[in-house]
Design a protein around this motif. Sequence first.
Motif, PDB file in Angstrom:
ATOM      1  N   PRO A 123      48.567  51.921  36.859  1.00 30.81           N
ATOM      2  CA  PRO A 123      49.068  51.096  37.958  1.00 30.81           C
ATOM      3  C   PRO A 123      49.739  51.991  39.000  1.00 30.81           C
ATOM      4  CG  PRO A 123      49.645  50.102  35.866  1.00 30.81           C
ATOM      5  CD  PRO A 123      49.048  51.438  35.547  1.00 30.81           C
ATOM      6  N   CYS A 124      49.526  51.696  40.249  1.00 30.60           N
ATOM      7  CA  CYS A 124      50.093  52.455  41.371  1.00 30.60           C
ATOM      8  C   CYS A 124      49.291  53.698  41.733  1.00 30.60           C
ATOM      9  CB  CYS A 124      51.538  52.873  41.114  1.00 30.60           C
ATOM     10  SG  CYS A 124      52.671  51.910  42.100  1.00 30.60           S
TER      11      CYS A 124
ATOM     12  N   GLY B 285      39.495  42.027  41.992  1.00 27.44           N
ATOM     13  CA  GLY B 285      40.946  42.191  41.928  1.00 27.44           C
ATOM     14  C   GLY B 285      41.464  43.218  42.919  1.00 27.44           C
ATOM     15  N   GLY B 286      40.593  43.665  43.811  1.00 26.08           N
ATOM     16  CA  GLY B 286      41.026  44.680  44.773  1.00 26.08           C
ATOM     17  C   GLY B 286      40.639  44.333  46.193  1.00 26.08           C
TER      18      GLY B 286
ATOM     19  N   TRP C 123      42.818  53.013  48.235  1.00 27.19           N
ATOM     20  CA  TRP C 123      43.262  51.821  47.508  1.00 27.19           C
ATOM     21  C   TRP C 123      44.190  52.239  46.378  1.00 27.19           C
ATOM     22  CZ3 TRP C 123      41.292  49.929  42.493  1.00 27.19           C
ATOM     23  CH2 TRP C 123      41.701  48.624  42.193  1.00 27.19           C
ATOM     24  N   ARG C 124      45.211  51.452  46.169  1.00 26.59           N
ATOM     25  CA  ARG C 124      46.096  51.700  45.034  1.00 26.59           C
ATOM     26  C   ARG C 124      45.863  50.651  43.958  1.00 26.59           C
ATOM     27  NH1 ARG C 124      51.479  51.677  48.313  1.00 26.59           N
ATOM     28  NH2 ARG C 124      50.109  50.414  49.627  1.00 26.59           N
ATOM     29  N   VAL C 125      45.864  51.078  42.722  1.00 27.26           N
ATOM     30  CA  VAL C 125      45.620  50.174  41.599  1.00 27.26           C
ATOM     31  C   VAL C 125      46.831  49.261  41.443  1.00 27.26           C
ATOM     32  CG1 VAL C 125      45.110  50.045  39.137  1.00 27.26           C
ATOM     33  CG2 VAL C 125      44.245  51.973  40.499  1.00 27.26           C
ATOM     34  N   PRO C 126      46.652  47.933  41.569  1.00 29.52           N
ATOM     35  CA  PRO C 126      47.817  47.046  41.620  1.00 29.52           C
ATOM     36  C   PRO C 126      48.497  46.813  40.273  1.00 29.52           C
ATOM     37  CG  PRO C 126      45.860  46.000  42.579  1.00 29.52           C
ATOM     38  CD  PRO C 126      45.408  47.212  41.837  1.00 29.52           C
ATOM     39  N   ASP C 127      47.777  47.021  39.169  1.00 27.38           N
ATOM     40  CA  ASP C 127      48.352  46.584  37.889  1.00 27.38           C
ATOM     41  C   ASP C 127      47.544  47.199  36.749  1.00 27.38           C
ATOM     42  OD1 ASP C 127      49.888  45.247  36.017  1.00 27.38           O
ATOM     43  OD2 ASP C 127      49.402  43.237  36.746  1.00 27.38           O
ATOM     44  N   GLU C 128      47.914  46.856  35.531  1.00 28.37           N
ATOM     45  CA  GLU C 128      47.105  47.220  34.373  1.00 28.37           C
ATOM     46  C   GLU C 128      45.890  46.295  34.278  1.00 28.37           C
ATOM     47  OE1 GLU C 128      49.895  47.394  30.923  1.00 28.37           O
ATOM     48  OE2 GLU C 128      49.618  49.551  31.275  1.00 28.37           O
TER      49      GLU C 128
END
Lengths: 290, 290, 290
Positions: free
Chosen positions: A192-193, A215-216, A249-254
């Motif tokens: 995440p992040c 989800g992105g 893009w940043r990964v928002p979560d698990e």
Amino acid sequence: MAPDIPGNPPPNAVPDKSFLLIASEADVMIDDGVVFKAFIFNGTTPGPLIVVREGEVVEIIIKNVGGFTHGLSIHAANTQTSKFVGNIAPGSEGRLVFTADFPGVYMYHCAPGGHGILTYTLAGMYGMIVVEPKKDSYLLERTLGREPDIKVYLIQHEVYLNGRDFFDGKAAYVMFNGKVFRYVTEPIHARPCDYIRFYFLNVGPNHVASFHAVGGIWEYVYQGGNPANMAMGLQTVTVGPTDSYVIEWRVPDEGNFLIVSHAFGTQAIKGAVGIIASSSNASVQNVIYP
Amino acid sequence: MAPDIPGNPPPNAVPDKSFLLIASEADVMIDDGVVFKAFIFNGTTPGPLIVVREGEVVEIIIKNVGGFTHGLSIHAANTQTSKFVGNIAPGSEGRLVFTADFPGVYMYHCAPGGHGILTYTLAGMYGMIVVEPKKDSYLLERTLGREPDIKVYLIQHEVYLNGRDFFDGKAAYVMFNGKVFRYVTEPIHARPCDYIRFYFLNVGPNHVASFHAVGGIWEYVYQGGNPANMAMGLQTVTVGPTDSYVIEWRVPDEGNFLIVSHAFGTQAIKGAVGIIASSSNASVQNVIYP
Amino acid sequence: MAPDIPGNPPPNAVPDKSFLLIASEADVMIDDGVVFKAFIFNGTTPGPLIVVREGEVVEIIIKNVGGFTHGLSIHAANTQTSKFVGNIAPGSEGRLVFTADFPGVYMYHCAPGGHGILTYTLAGMYGMIVVEPKKDSYLLERTLGREPDIKVYLIQHEVYLNGRDFFDGKAAYVMFNGKVFRYVTEPIHARPCDYIRFYFLNVGPNHVASFHAVGGIWEYVYQGGNPANMAMGLQTVTVGPTDSYVIEWRVPDEGNFLIVSHAFGTQAIKGAVGIIASSSNASVQNVIYP
């Protein structure tokens, strides 16, 4: 030669970087039990990733160790190329020098001249060359003050059963980086992040890709990979053959985030799907190569 | 979860808006005498329009009252979704909460996991969610100092006769908002000078749309519907699967103005044509829903 | 009519320019021994190039001297057109007046009403109209302080063997300016440093073009040909049916530079290839017409 036009090398320039591409032919596995009789660079399809920096003088040597005539078209070069590397007979080699004046994400591919230019791409003979812009050129890098955690160099490409299907635009397989559903079988790990930068190139040779993450939302996208061509907040990018994007893009979560060409019938279901597998304690590979 | 990444909901957030999507299956009429055995949300294909405002916390409840596993991918969400609504068994339900931080025009669709994600879209299980940007964000609205006279929420979507045609990208029908030639049969009424805003979404699942009006030039277009991504003065927009545009245009005169996907053979002739019927004393419907 | 909406002609306007389009039918040679039973304007397919300047009042007269009903859709016009030129019976004529308020590169085509709009394009009845923006509007022209050395008006268009292939998007031929591999047979001559401006229009009617030069990177591109919509440094432009670009590029050196739609199987191999032949002592034609 016109010295003031960007892309041409200076006279007698000493290359900053040199790359060797070895052209030949081989059977390549693109899925369990699926053999593709391919034309290749350096043993694989897609061929090796080439990365240079904006302004560098670049030398490309191409050696033909195969049984057919080969050649090279390199889209990062704004200079005469056909004369130097356009037609390389078996056992021969060619040399091209150019200045990488245009930042972006480019295709290179075999170009032996005539109709071969078109059909050798069908045979899998292509790869990606990236011209990195001057430091801090992409907005999210400037905002965060750091390089991406993960650079994903992603080529979408197609395989056809025969020439008829190639004419008709009916691919049998559509892949990310050389294998059918490659990143479903071997997911790309992230946390995440994590700040991911995709270098997305659709080599085609026919389909128009639509690159999306479940989800992105792509925070920033750059057409052609050129920092000057920014758009923001997009669910997808529409990418024709040999078009490309840099995507931040940043990964928002698990959890799992699917990446996919959202042309579901003609592309995704034929292999253009992958997984970004996010967990806080993931062991992350910082660069994903084609 | 990464709290500083846009899209994630704040912890224990109370939703500003909540929506219920009911998943099931039904026979749907898409033309006189043409029955489509569809998968649906809330009884129709496309499903219901969802409109929220930038920054709102949004709750989506999905209930599966059908006989097959269903699920949800919602492109307006930049947060983990698969874990919460990715696979909903018959008789079950799921709940997703996200913050609508990215203004634009998005697709949502059934995503039960695996290959179902790809084929359920084939079955008609999709709709549009719009994240309205902060007030006055679109240029023509700012210039005119008023809201559009007519908001047209327009989904272009395809129906296939079988899986083979789906793979080959050969749609049998291509529609605006659920029926073949819908707005030829029931034109959209307008008056000269009316300010129309199209929310155009191509859900595909395969074709690249080219959205044009006969007698019209789009005054301002916004890729993805994001006000930051403006272009101007275009005869068409090229829109890949799940790509979208907000389009601003004023009706120049009385008379009929055709709206059409300008891919005439693969799309328009199969149903992607409509009419804006303009007359000074028209009785105008201010919102056209999918 | 709404006088303050751009595109409408002022009342009783005297046209700055007038053009005559004569609609009929004829057999046209598109390759050695290949006869296309075409619908045509002024004797050819594509029809004649029309060039006007931004702000001019333009009059178009269409005369039908053929045996079928014809008509006109002209994408440079943001005004009611169907009423005036939408359906012209054999032996009749129509007249349209509009103000060219939107600079760009546009398609015009036969539009006799109903399904004919879609199929007459299949029959080759189309052309290009360019609205030149106010002086010095394109960046490279401003930078260099001079007009282009060569203006290339380039239409990409498709021919089908039958209606079935038209529905399925399987073109038999894809051409630049009316002939299969036209500019391979008769290359476009240029000199190193020549400033070329392409007016590229994809009339389709189905395929998405990807316009690229081997050895070239487009220095500046303008979506729709509108100077406001600039991007830079691109290896290609992705161009849907009736989409267009103005492209500025300088020839970097001597030698051949292929121009091609990089959708190799569905388009290039069917005829969408040409050559820019560059040599220092070339005799250059300053305008290449469709």
